[in-house]
Design a protein around this motif. Structure first.
Motif, PDB file in Angstrom:
ATOM      1  N   ARG A  39       0.589  -1.323   0.212  1.00  0.00           N
ATOM      2  CA  ARG A  39       0.027   0.075  -0.185  1.00  0.00           C
ATOM      3  C   ARG A  39       0.923   1.302   0.081  1.00  0.00           C
ATOM      4  NH1 ARG A  39      -5.054  -1.184   0.603  1.00  0.00           N
ATOM      5  NH2 ARG A  39      -6.053  -2.985   1.335  1.00  0.00           N
ATOM      6  N   ASP A  40       0.082   2.113  -0.906  1.00  0.00           N
ATOM      7  CA  ASP A  40       1.157   3.822  -0.427  1.00  0.00           C
ATOM      8  C   ASP A  40       2.128   3.433  -1.543  1.00  0.00           C
ATOM      9  OD1 ASP A  40      -0.931   4.819   0.170  1.00  0.00           O
ATOM     10  OD2 ASP A  40      -0.348   4.328   1.952  1.00  0.00           O
ATOM     11  N   VAL A  41       3.163   2.034  -1.871  1.00  0.00           N
ATOM     12  CA  VAL A  41       4.586   2.060  -2.866  1.00  0.00           C
ATOM     13  C   VAL A  41       3.721   2.234  -4.401  1.00  0.00           C
ATOM     14  CG1 VAL A  41       5.804   0.716  -3.536  1.00  0.00           C
ATOM     15  CG2 VAL A  41       4.976   0.371  -1.169  1.00  0.00           C
ATOM     16  N   PRO A  42       4.425   3.996  -5.186  1.00  0.00           N
ATOM     17  CA  PRO A  42       4.096   3.907  -6.160  1.00  0.00           C
ATOM     18  C   PRO A  42       4.585   2.879  -7.361  1.00  0.00           C
ATOM     19  CG  PRO A  42       5.810   5.132  -5.273  1.00  0.00           C
ATOM     20  CD  PRO A  42       5.535   4.930  -3.953  1.00  0.00           C
ATOM     21  N   LEU A  43       3.573   2.939  -8.195  1.00  0.00           N
ATOM     22  CA  LEU A  43       4.262   1.839  -9.369  1.00  0.00           C
ATOM     23  C   LEU A  43       5.297   2.587  -9.903  1.00  0.00           C
ATOM     24  CD1 LEU A  43       0.020   1.313 -11.462  1.00  0.00           C
ATOM     25  CD2 LEU A  43       1.800  -0.254  -9.451  1.00  0.00           C
ATOM     26  N   ASP A  44       5.643   3.613 -10.080  1.00  0.00           N
ATOM     27  CA  ASP A  44       6.962   4.198 -11.115  1.00  0.00           C
ATOM     28  C   ASP A  44       7.949   3.437 -10.900  1.00  0.00           C
ATOM     29  OD1 ASP A  44       4.512   7.078 -10.895  1.00  0.00           O
ATOM     30  OD2 ASP A  44       5.303   6.468 -12.328  1.00  0.00           O
ATOM     31  N   ASP A  45       8.649   3.388 -11.154  1.00  0.00           N
ATOM     32  CA  ASP A  45       9.854   3.085 -11.221  1.00  0.00           C
ATOM     33  C   ASP A  45      10.849   3.516 -11.533  1.00  0.00           C
ATOM     34  OD1 ASP A  45      12.408   0.886  -9.802  1.00  0.00           O
ATOM     35  OD2 ASP A  45      11.110  -0.690 -11.138  1.00  0.00           O
ATOM     36  N   GLU A  46      11.765   4.483 -10.819  1.00  0.00           N
ATOM     37  CA  GLU A  46      12.886   5.467 -11.335  1.00  0.00           C
ATOM     38  C   GLU A  46      13.485   4.747 -11.992  1.00  0.00           C
ATOM     39  OE1 GLU A  46      12.001   5.293  -7.939  1.00  0.00           O
ATOM     40  OE2 GLU A  46      10.163   6.444  -7.945  1.00  0.00           O
ATOM     41  N   ASP A  47      14.196   3.044 -11.721  1.00  0.00           N
ATOM     42  CA  ASP A  47      15.265   2.050 -12.521  1.00  0.00           C
ATOM     43  C   ASP A  47      15.631   2.109 -13.596  1.00  0.00           C
ATOM     44  OD1 ASP A  47      16.269   3.142  -9.838  1.00  0.00           O
ATOM     45  OD2 ASP A  47      16.065   1.126  -9.328  1.00  0.00           O
ATOM     46  N   VAL A  48      14.230   1.481 -13.840  1.00  0.00           N
ATOM     47  CA  VAL A  48      13.672   1.316 -15.825  1.00  0.00           C
ATOM     48  C   VAL A  48      13.071   2.525 -16.084  1.00  0.00           C
ATOM     49  CG1 VAL A  48      12.610   0.219 -16.908  1.00  0.00           C
ATOM     50  CG2 VAL A  48      12.716  -1.138 -14.379  1.00  0.00           C
TER      51      VAL A  48
END
Length: 153
Positions: A39-48
């Motif tokens: 929960r509340d962990v965004p979907l965006d993955d800054e590494d990819v």
């Protein structure tokens, strides 16, 4: 020689694509022991980051499917729901996942009732593309969950 070509075509079969997706979701389900941590962990993955314009368009379409404001928990629940729909079937009256653009395209193709092969290939290609994205999403979610709990393999 025949086995090589059969294994190549089998690799691209719809059945195998569904099995890869179901396997990825099962792996995700077995790995994620505490789904509430998502929960509340965004979907965006800054590494990819996408490297080409085509990849950027695919990434935009992928995140649009999973809603911009959704968190990893929402994706987890959605992926499990889709797996269940594949394994157990979808209720006939279930209209919750109809996409207006997809319905318009289906209507257009339905008007071309003479070309059933074209309709079949359109839907088969779309299903392969969606299953690939969903499998990738399940694998990414599993990896990110492991990172969140400090388990790096």
């Amino acid at each position: 020689m025949m086995q090589i070509s059969e294994s190549y075509t089998q690799k691209n079969s719809l059945f195998n694509a569904m099995n890869r997706f179901i396997g990825a979701v099962n792996n995700m389900d077995h790995t994620v022991m505490v789904p509430s941590l998502l929960r509340d962990v965004p979907l965006d993955d800054e590494d990819v980051k996408p490297v080409s314009a085509a990849d950027a368009a695919d990434a935009a379409n992928d995140t649009a499917y999973f809603h911009q404001d959704a968190d990893m928990y929402s994706s987890y629940v959605l992926l499990k729901s889709i797996r269940n729909d594949i394994e157990w079937g979808v209720l006939q009256g279930d209209e919750r996942r109809k996409d207006k653009a997809g319905v318009a395209e289906v209507s257009r193709l339905a008007a071309e009732d003479d070309d059933l092969e074209k309709q079949f290939h359109f839907h088969l290609n779309g299903l392969h593309a969606v299953l690939s994205k969903l499998t990738s999403r399940a694998d990414t979610l599993t990896t990110r969950y492991k990172e969140e709990i400090g388990c790096r393999n």
